[in-house]
Each structure stands twice: as structure tokens, then as C-alpha cells.
Design an enzyme around this catalytic site. Structure first.
Site, short mmCIF file in Angstrom:
data_model
loop_
_atom_site.label_atom_id
_atom_site.label_comp_id
_atom_site.label_asym_id
_atom_site.label_seq_id
_atom_site.Cartn_x
_atom_site.Cartn_y
_atom_site.Cartn_z
N LYS A 23 -1.86 -14.52 6.95
CA LYS A 23 -2.56 -14.23 5.58
C LYS A 23 -1.64 -13.54 4.58
O LYS A 23 -1.57 -14.07 3.74
CB LYS A 23 -4.01 -13.81 5.90
CG LYS A 23 -4.79 -13.17 4.70
CD LYS A 23 -5.83 -12.57 4.73
CE LYS A 23 -5.91 -11.21 5.27
NZ LYS A 23 -5.68 -10.33 3.81
N ASN A 24 -0.94 -12.56 5.17
CA ASN A 24 -0.59 -11.59 4.32
C ASN A 24 1.23 -11.98 4.23
O ASN A 24 1.76 -11.43 3.46
CB ASN A 24 -0.52 -10.24 4.81
CG ASN A 24 -2.08 -9.48 4.87
OD1 ASN A 24 -2.93 -10.43 4.19
ND2 ASN A 24 -2.15 -8.39 5.54
N ARG A 93 -8.13 -8.50 -3.95
CA ARG A 93 -7.16 -7.65 -4.64
C ARG A 93 -5.88 -7.90 -4.56
O ARG A 93 -5.01 -7.54 -5.40
CB ARG A 93 -7.43 -6.19 -4.19
CG ARG A 93 -7.17 -5.88 -2.68
CD ARG A 93 -7.36 -4.57 -2.35
NE ARG A 93 -6.79 -3.59 -3.34
CZ ARG A 93 -5.45 -3.32 -3.83
NH1 ARG A 93 -4.59 -4.09 -3.31
NH2 ARG A 93 -5.28 -2.28 -4.59
N CYS A 117 -11.86 -1.32 -3.17
CA CYS A 117 -12.64 -2.24 -2.31
C CYS A 117 -13.21 -1.08 -1.20
O CYS A 117 -13.16 -0.18 -1.35
CB CYS A 117 -11.86 -3.22 -1.61
SG CYS A 117 -10.76 -2.50 -0.43
N ARG A 122 -7.40 1.81 -3.49
CA ARG A 122 -6.41 0.53 -3.56
C ARG A 122 -5.62 0.67 -5.00
O ARG A 122 -5.80 -0.25 -5.76
CB ARG A 122 -7.02 -0.76 -3.30
CG ARG A 122 -7.90 -0.82 -1.98
CD ARG A 122 -7.00 -0.67 -0.75
NE ARG A 122 -6.10 -1.55 -0.53
CZ ARG A 122 -6.25 -2.83 -0.04
NH1 ARG A 122 -7.64 -2.96 0.41
NH2 ARG A 122 -5.36 -3.71 0.21
N PRO A 123 -5.43 1.73 -5.63
CA PRO A 123 -4.57 1.69 -7.04
C PRO A 123 -3.44 0.81 -6.95
O PRO A 123 -2.89 0.35 -5.77
CB PRO A 123 -4.19 3.24 -7.12
CG PRO A 123 -4.19 3.77 -5.93
CD PRO A 123 -5.12 3.00 -4.96
N ASP A 125 -1.10 1.79 -9.38
CA ASP A 125 0.04 2.52 -10.20
C ASP A 125 1.30 2.51 -9.76
O ASP A 125 2.30 2.56 -10.74
CB ASP A 125 -0.41 3.87 -10.35
CG ASP A 125 -0.51 4.60 -8.81
OD1 ASP A 125 -0.98 3.83 -7.73
OD2 ASP A 125 0.18 5.47 -8.49
N LEU A 126 1.52 2.33 -8.73
CA LEU A 126 3.14 2.19 -8.35
C LEU A 126 3.64 0.55 -8.77
O LEU A 126 4.85 0.92 -8.89
CB LEU A 126 3.51 2.40 -6.75
CG LEU A 126 2.75 3.53 -6.33
CD1 LEU A 126 3.05 3.87 -4.70
CD2 LEU A 126 3.45 4.84 -6.85
N ASP A 306 -4.11 -2.06 9.91
CA ASP A 306 -4.92 -3.27 10.06
C ASP A 306 -5.39 -3.53 11.58
O ASP A 306 -6.42 -4.62 11.81
CB ASP A 306 -4.32 -4.64 9.54
CG ASP A 306 -3.96 -4.56 7.96
OD1 ASP A 306 -3.46 -5.37 7.43
OD2 ASP A 306 -4.50 -3.50 7.35
N LEU A 328 -3.19 5.75 6.23
CA LEU A 328 -2.85 4.91 4.88
C LEU A 328 -3.86 4.86 4.14
O LEU A 328 -3.97 4.97 2.86
CB LEU A 328 -2.40 3.45 5.24
CG LEU A 328 -0.97 3.33 5.65
CD1 LEU A 328 -0.53 3.74 7.33
CD2 LEU A 328 -0.34 1.87 5.42
N ARG A 398 -12.54 -14.51 5.47
CA ARG A 398 -11.05 -14.05 4.65
C ARG A 398 -10.00 -14.05 5.28
O ARG A 398 -9.02 -14.48 4.84
CB ARG A 398 -11.43 -12.51 4.00
CG ARG A 398 -12.77 -12.53 3.03
CD ARG A 398 -12.80 -11.10 2.46
NE ARG A 398 -11.55 -10.99 1.58
CZ ARG A 398 -11.36 -10.14 0.65
NH1 ARG A 398 -12.22 -9.39 0.34
NH2 ARG A 398 -10.13 -10.26 0.05
#
Ligand code: EPZ
Length: 422
Positions: A23-24, A93, A117, A122-123, A125-126, A306, A328, A398
Site C-alpha cells: 500500500k505504501n 492523510r 489522525c 501528523r504535521p 510542516d517539513l 507499523d 516515531l 484500508r
């Protein structure tokens, strides 16, 4: 009416299961099709809800696609909108992955801020800081990221390792003018596959697989992608190995890349399990006694966050005290109170969970909170006495393709039922 999963005590599993595409890896690669001048073909694409959500978003922008039998043909040449709307982005996201390619191709886009979430704020900004360094003008208005500008290559140093942040900049840099250096880049296999795909599409890239990646952009020239097979899902593979481990059974996984699993296999071995490898198949050998384990989640090639929830479930059956530190995400222990409802003995102190085992688990009603926490509850339900009902089961759809069929093939007894509203 909503669905829940009823799991009957299934103390032994056997046989083999085929692992789906990652998925990722699929999500960022589908987003990268925005960089292509014509139709792109991906095979071994997992038919999971998150993939369907991203395809819905791209369709909303004007892309066309055919998706059947794990083969996706997507054509983004007719994209005529560059706004990723809140209604779709709020459900996933990873939609943030369209920001880099849309901005690079069109010079402007509006992407809803993904919002937090269950597992954390889960920003992004980076992602935004890096795009600003490349020359983008970025403002936030009414929950949307407004990005405009022509991107120029530059040096980007990520303060924290970010998987989708690295992927967003890889895609943006591919169409930017000149050279981009990404320092402190993520090294996950899914990032490496994206580098391979971009290289095969004509982009000059150095440092693939390392934490410093150099990309020479085309200055706006769209790319020609080669057909690509999505790599196997290392987290799905780890999850089925965890099902074998918690029931202390011998099971075989087909279609895995064991190199991507090393950070996970080392922890299974510490708990007393072993493996037989044979090309792209991997067999789990039961432990004489399940030993406790110490885990700290870190970026690849370390132990993946994960897989943290799944190992916590196994640790409830280990003979001794296990310790798991989640480095994390700030809130990735929501499976703990649910596992304790089943009779586990887990305590949390900040980022560290302590699991005392072995504990007999008794079936009960539990609530899924996020994708990987849900899978930990399924694992616990296999060995819990009696029946376990997992509510809000949509989380599992998901990221785990055909999980009921795959678990049943391994001998687990479970079914999806409709919940009468209380
Ligand atoms: C990816 O999320 C994965 N999702 C996640 O998998 C995975 O848990 C995560 O990487 C870590 O491995 C996809 O690839 C689609 P990050 P991502 O940016 O990219 C902080 C699953 O279960 N951060 O690497 O969103 C962040 O808060 C999902 O399949 C910032 O502070 O994760 C986190 O603490 C869950 N600012 C850390 O960095 C930013 O701009 C790592 O996040 C970006 C991230």
C-alpha cells in the site's frame, strides 16, 4: 448498520498465504503519475480502501484510470483541477502526496491540510518547508495549503526523517529546474522504489537507497514511465508472520521480499522463532518457548513503527517481561487498553509500554482505532478464549487486502457481521 469482525478462538494456523503489493509503495507511485505525459501502468497494486481513495481524489482532478485484477492504468494528461478537496483528503492523510507533483507540474495547487489522525498530529510542516526552499510560495487559508511558484533545485535537509516528505520532494524535484539534494532522506523500500521508477522514467538520480539523494530535474518536461510492478507489502507480511507467531504455528508466506523484512525478522528470532527462506517464500518455524522481547521503533532499516502493535499482541504470550518503545508517533498505543480488555497485562509510561506475559486472553468486544492497532486486535482474537468482536473494522480494509479470506485460508475462524444499531 455497520460491520464488525467476529473472531472465534483459532489456536493453530497452517498453510500458506500470498502477500499483496505494498500500500505504501502504491500510494506515492499513483501520485507520481501526475508527472507523466501519458498513461502509466502499475501491476501488483493492492485492492485496498486507501488506494481507492487516492484514485477517487485523482479522478476528481480529471485523471482517468482502469483498475482491475491488481493492474492499474492511469492517465493524468487531462487533469484540469488542482484542488484536493477536504472531503476526500480528510479520509486519508496520504493524499498529501499529490502536493509535490501538482505544484511541480502546474505551478499552483490547493491541497486540504490532512489534519491529524488517531496515531498523532501528523504535521506536514517539513513538506512545506522543503517546497518553500525550492521557491514555492505557500500560505494556509481555511484549512487548505495554497502553493504557487516555479520550483528550482536546492539543498534540502530534513530535520526529521519523513517518508512521504521525502517522496513529495522526490516528485517535486523531478520537474524542478536544476539539482536538488535531499539530506536525511527516508530509506524505506517504498521510497527506493519511487527512485527506481523515476530513474526508469528518465530522471537522473544518485544515492538511491541512501539518506542523501540527488535529483536532476527536467525543468517542467513531463516524464515517460515504464510499467512497474509494486513491491510486496513488508508490513502485511510482518502481520501474517505475527499471526503465525502468536499461535506458535508453522506458516508460509508467498511473494515476499525478505531483504525488506530484516528489521522485523531479527525480533521474531529474539522471541524464539526461526525461518526457512526459499526465493520469495518465507516459512515461520514455531518457537520452543516464546521469549520476551525489547523493541524500539526506528526508521528503516530498523524495526518499523507499523509493526509495533502486532508485536505487542505477541508479547502478551511471551514468557516474561517485554518492553516496547514507540519513538516515531506520539500516540500509537491505542491498542493497549483494548488488549487489556482481552486480559493482557500491559502498562504504559510515556513512550514505553511494558508487557507482562504469558497471559490467557478471553474474548470480548473491542474497538479498532487505526490500521495497525486493528491488526493487533485480530491477532489477539485468534488466541483469546471464546469469541472476540472487533468494532470499527473499516480500519482494516484500508491496508489489508482480502484479510478475512487470507486468514481463513490459514485456518482462522472469523466472519464479518452486521451490527444492529444499539
Ligand atoms: C508513512 O507515514 C507511512 N504512510 C506510515 O504508515 C508510517 O507509519 C510512517 O511513514 C512511518 O514509517 C505512508 O507511507 C502512506 P513520516 P508518514 O512523515 O510519511 C513527523 C500505515 O500504517 N513529521 O515518516 O506520514 C511525524 O509526525 C501508515 O500504513 C513531522 O513532524 O510518516 C512522525 O512523528 C501509518 N513533520 C515522524 O515525522 C512532517 O512534515 C515520521 O512521519 C512530517 C512528519
Amino acid at each position: 448498520m455497520y460491520k464488525y469482525l467476529k473472531i472465534y478462538n483459532s489456536p493453530q494456523l497452517k498453510g500458506d498465504v500470498k502477500i499483496s503489493g505494498a500500500k505504501n509503495a502504491a500510494l506515492p507511485l499513483i501520485a507520481s503519475s501526475i508527472l507523466s505525459k501519458k498513461e502509466v501502468t502499475f501491476t501488483n497494486v493492492p485492492e485496498v480502501a486507501d488506494v481507492k481513495t487516492l484514485l477517487k481524489l485523482l479522478k476528481n482532478l480529471g485523471a482517468e484510470f482502469e483498475f482491475e485484477n491488481h493492474t492499474l492504468k492511469i492517465d493524468t494528461s487531462n487533469i484540469n483541477k488542482t484542488t484536493a478537496v477536504y472531503e476526500i483528503v480528510k479520509t486519508m492523510r496520504a493524499s498529501i502526496l499529490v502536493l509535490g507533483p501538482l505544484l511541480a507540474r502546474f505551478g499552483h495547487c490547493k491541497v486540504s491540510l490532512p489534519g491529524g489522525c488517531a496515531i498523532g498530529a501528523r504535521p506536514v510542516d517539513l513538506h512545506l518547508k522543503a517546497l518553500k526552499l525550492m521557491g514555492a510560495d505557500i500560505t494556509i487559508e481555511k484549512g487548505y495549503i495554497n502553493a504557487t511558484g516555479k520550483l528550482k533545485g536546492t539543498d534540502i535537509i530534513f530535520d526529521k526523517i519523513t517518508v512521504t516528505g521525502t517522496e513529495n520532494i522526490l516528485m517535486a524535484a523531478s520537474l524542478a529546474k536544476g539539482k536538488t539534494r535531499i539530506i536525511n532522506a527516508a530509506k524505506e523500500p517504498e521510497v527506493t522504489q519511487m527512485c527506481d521508477v523515476l530513474k526508469n522514467a528518465g530522471i537522473e538520480i544518485e544515492g538511491i537507497g541512501s539518506d542523501e539523494i540527488i535529483i536532476y530535474g527536467t525543468d517542467g518536461e513531463l516524464l515517460e514511465f515504464k510499467p512497474t510492478e509494486i513491491i510486496p507489502d513488508r508490513i502485511e507480511a510482518g502481520t501474517y508472520l505475527a499471526a503465525g507467531a502468536i499461535t506458535n504455528s508453522k506458516i508460509t508466506l508467498n511473494n515476499v521480499n525478505t531483504e525488506h523484512l530484516e528489521g522485523i525478522l531479527v525480533k521474531f528470532r529474539e522471541m524464539g522463532f526461526d525461518f526457512e527462506e526459499n526465493k520469495d517464500n518465507l516459512t515461520l518455524l514455531p518457537a520452543k518457548k516464546i521469549e520476551p522481547v525489547k523493541i524500539i521503533t526506528t526508521e528503516y532499516p530498523g524495526f518499523p513503527t507499523d509493526m509495533q502493535a502486532q508485536f505487542m499482541a505477541i508479547a502478551t504470550q511471551a514468557n516474561g517481561i517485554s518492553v516496547i518503545e514507540e519513538r516515531l508517533f506520539e500516540n500509537r498505543f491505542m491498542h493497549v487498553p483494548e488488549l487489556n480488555r482481552l486480559g493482557a497485562n500491559i502498562s504504559i509510561n510515556g513512550k514505553v509500554a511494558t508487557i507482562i506475559g504469558p497471559n490467557e486472553l478471553i474474548g470480548a468486544d473491542v474497538m479498532a482505532t487505526d490500521l495497525r492497532a486493528s491488526s493487533a486486535l485480530v491477532l489477539a482474537g485468534l488466541i483469546a478464549k471464546g469469541e472476540t468482536n472487533i468494532h470499527r473494522i473499516y480500519h482494516l480494509f484500508r491496508g489489508y487486502e482480502n484479510f478475512v479470506e487470507k486468514f481463513k485460508k490459514l485456518g482462522a475462524k472469523m466472519e464479518i457481521l452486521n451490527e444492529e444499531m444499539p
